[in-house]
Enzyme design. Structure first.
Site, short mmCIF file in Angstrom:
data_model
loop_
_atom_site.label_atom_id
_atom_site.label_comp_id
_atom_site.label_asym_id
_atom_site.label_seq_id
_atom_site.Cartn_x
_atom_site.Cartn_y
_atom_site.Cartn_z
N GLY A 10 -28.81 -13.30 86.71
CA GLY A 10 -27.59 -12.79 86.07
C GLY A 10 -26.79 -13.87 85.36
N ARG A 71 -34.98 -11.65 84.60
CA ARG A 71 -35.25 -11.50 86.04
C ARG A 71 -36.74 -11.31 86.30
NH1 ARG A 71 -30.54 -10.75 88.93
NH2 ARG A 71 -28.71 -9.93 87.83
N GLY A 103 -30.88 -16.74 94.55
CA GLY A 103 -32.31 -16.44 94.48
C GLY A 103 -33.07 -17.43 93.62
N SER A 104 -32.53 -17.69 92.43
CA SER A 104 -33.20 -18.62 91.51
C SER A 104 -33.24 -20.03 92.07
CB SER A 104 -32.47 -18.63 90.16
OG SER A 104 -32.57 -17.37 89.52
N ILE A 126 -21.11 -15.17 89.77
CA ILE A 126 -19.74 -14.78 90.10
C ILE A 126 -19.59 -14.46 91.58
CG2 ILE A 126 -19.34 -13.90 87.77
CD1 ILE A 126 -19.48 -11.06 88.98
N ASP A 127 -20.70 -14.31 92.31
CA ASP A 127 -20.65 -13.92 93.71
C ASP A 127 -20.29 -15.07 94.64
OD1 ASP A 127 -21.48 -11.46 92.76
OD2 ASP A 127 -23.59 -11.81 93.25
N GLY A 171 -20.09 -8.08 93.21
CA GLY A 171 -20.38 -8.95 94.35
C GLY A 171 -21.66 -8.60 95.07
N GLY A 186 -2.56 -10.00 97.15
CA GLY A 186 -1.71 -9.44 98.19
C GLY A 186 -2.04 -7.99 98.49
N ARG A 243 -6.48 6.95 93.99
CA ARG A 243 -6.95 6.68 92.64
C ARG A 243 -7.95 5.52 92.67
NH1 ARG A 243 -5.74 11.02 92.20
NH2 ARG A 243 -4.09 11.99 90.94
#
Length: 316
Positions: A10, A71, A103-104, A126-127, A171, A186, A243
């Site tokens: 990714g 991938r 993984g990579s 980003i994870d 994530g 918060g 919502r």
């Protein structure tokens, strides 16, 4: 020295900044750099493009990756090693920089090491879930992406009180992103895949927030198994309107933040210096807040999300 840059898996904000930084350093020292178009599948197909500072300058501030990723697990094939060595030799490539997530960076460097191909990895996801590093490139930008959305939610919450708002982050199966955003924003509650919860407790927690503050804010990671049905369950549990907002893949395409731009430059310089000094296998990592080189292969398990912070947010 001629280096091949490969993006695997990714994309993440800051990759283009790091690419430009590495290429700029190489040009300053009269070294050459090429990029693979399509990860390792592109390498085996010898689908390379020469990279120059002037080519990459317009991309420094852009998300994604100017050299496409892949991938496709082509290195798992029995003849992959020979094909890879032949492709690099045909283009007189001396070494490689690999951009990728856990993984990579866990499974590919051992193969490259086995085949005698010098490679330094840069953790880009980003994870923020790469073993051995406190921080990955792209995490800060993905966190920052959520705040304008949360600010908008709060504006509506103030204008129309008496609601619960649920924000789903990316994530995967790792809750670091949701946890950090919930803490910074918060939020009244956060759910991550690593820690179980009970609907009754969550309903009470958010209903209390609505009573005290006029709204309830729940941040949930996409990897939580109930993420698709939870809004309806909460509405039934609390008898309060819920919502649901989902950031989706737009979060991965966030503009690189200042912190990620600075991190990209530091990581690129560390990788360049390592290869220039003859390091054959390594990964650029952040430890005790400092960018450094981990020489050798990454080992160990991925640390779970901060349990203490999880309990603070949820008032456990």
């Amino acid at each position: 020295m001629k280096t091949l840059l490969v993006v695997s898996g990714g994309d993440a904000p800051g990759i283009n900044t790091a690419l430009a930084s590495y290429v700029g350093l190489a040009a300053l020292n009269q070294d050459r750099v090429v990029g693979s178009l399509g990860g390792f599948a592109g390498v085996l197909e010898k689908n390379f493009v020469s990279l120059s500072p002037t080519m990459l300058i317009p991309w420094i501030s852009q998300s994604g990756s100017v050299i496409p990723s892949s991938r496709d697990p082509v290195l798992s094939h029995s003849d992959a090693g020979g094909k890879l060595i032949q492709a690099l030799a045909a283009h007189q490539i001396d070494n490689m920089v690999l951009f990728g997530g856990d993984g990579s960076l866990r499974y590919l460097p051992p193969l490259l090491h086995q085949w005698g191909i010098p490679c330094v990895g840069i953790p880009t996801t980003i994870d923020n879930n790469v073993a051995g590093t406190e921080l990955t490139l792209g995490f800060d930008s993905a966190c920052n992406f959520a705040y304008p959305v949360i600010d908008g939610i709060r504006a509506t919450a103030h204008a129309l009180p008496g609601r619960i708002f649920m924000l789903e982050t990316l994530g995967g199966d790792c809750g670091n992103l949701a946890l950090e955003i919930a803490f910074g924003a918060g939020a009244h509650a956060v759910l991550v895949p690593e820690y179980p919860y009970e609907n009754e407790w969550l309903g009470r927690r958010l209903a209390q927030a609505v009573e005290l503050e006029g709204y309830g804010l729940l941040v949930i990671c996409e990897g939580v198994s109930t993420s698709r049905t939870l809004a309806e369950v909460l509405a039934q549990e609390t008898n309060i309107r819920v919502r649901d907002t989902r950031l989706g893949h737009a979060q991965r395409g966030a503009a690189p933040s200042h912190r990620d731009r600075a991190l990209a430059n530091q990581m690129a310089r560390t990788a360049y210096d390592a290869l220039k000094n003859g390091i054959r296998t390594g990964v650029v990592v952040v430890r005790q807040g400092q960018v450094t080189l981990h020489e050798g292969l990454l080992t160990g398990a991925i640390a779970p999300p901060d349990r203490a912070r999880y309990e603070i947010i949820n008032h456990l």
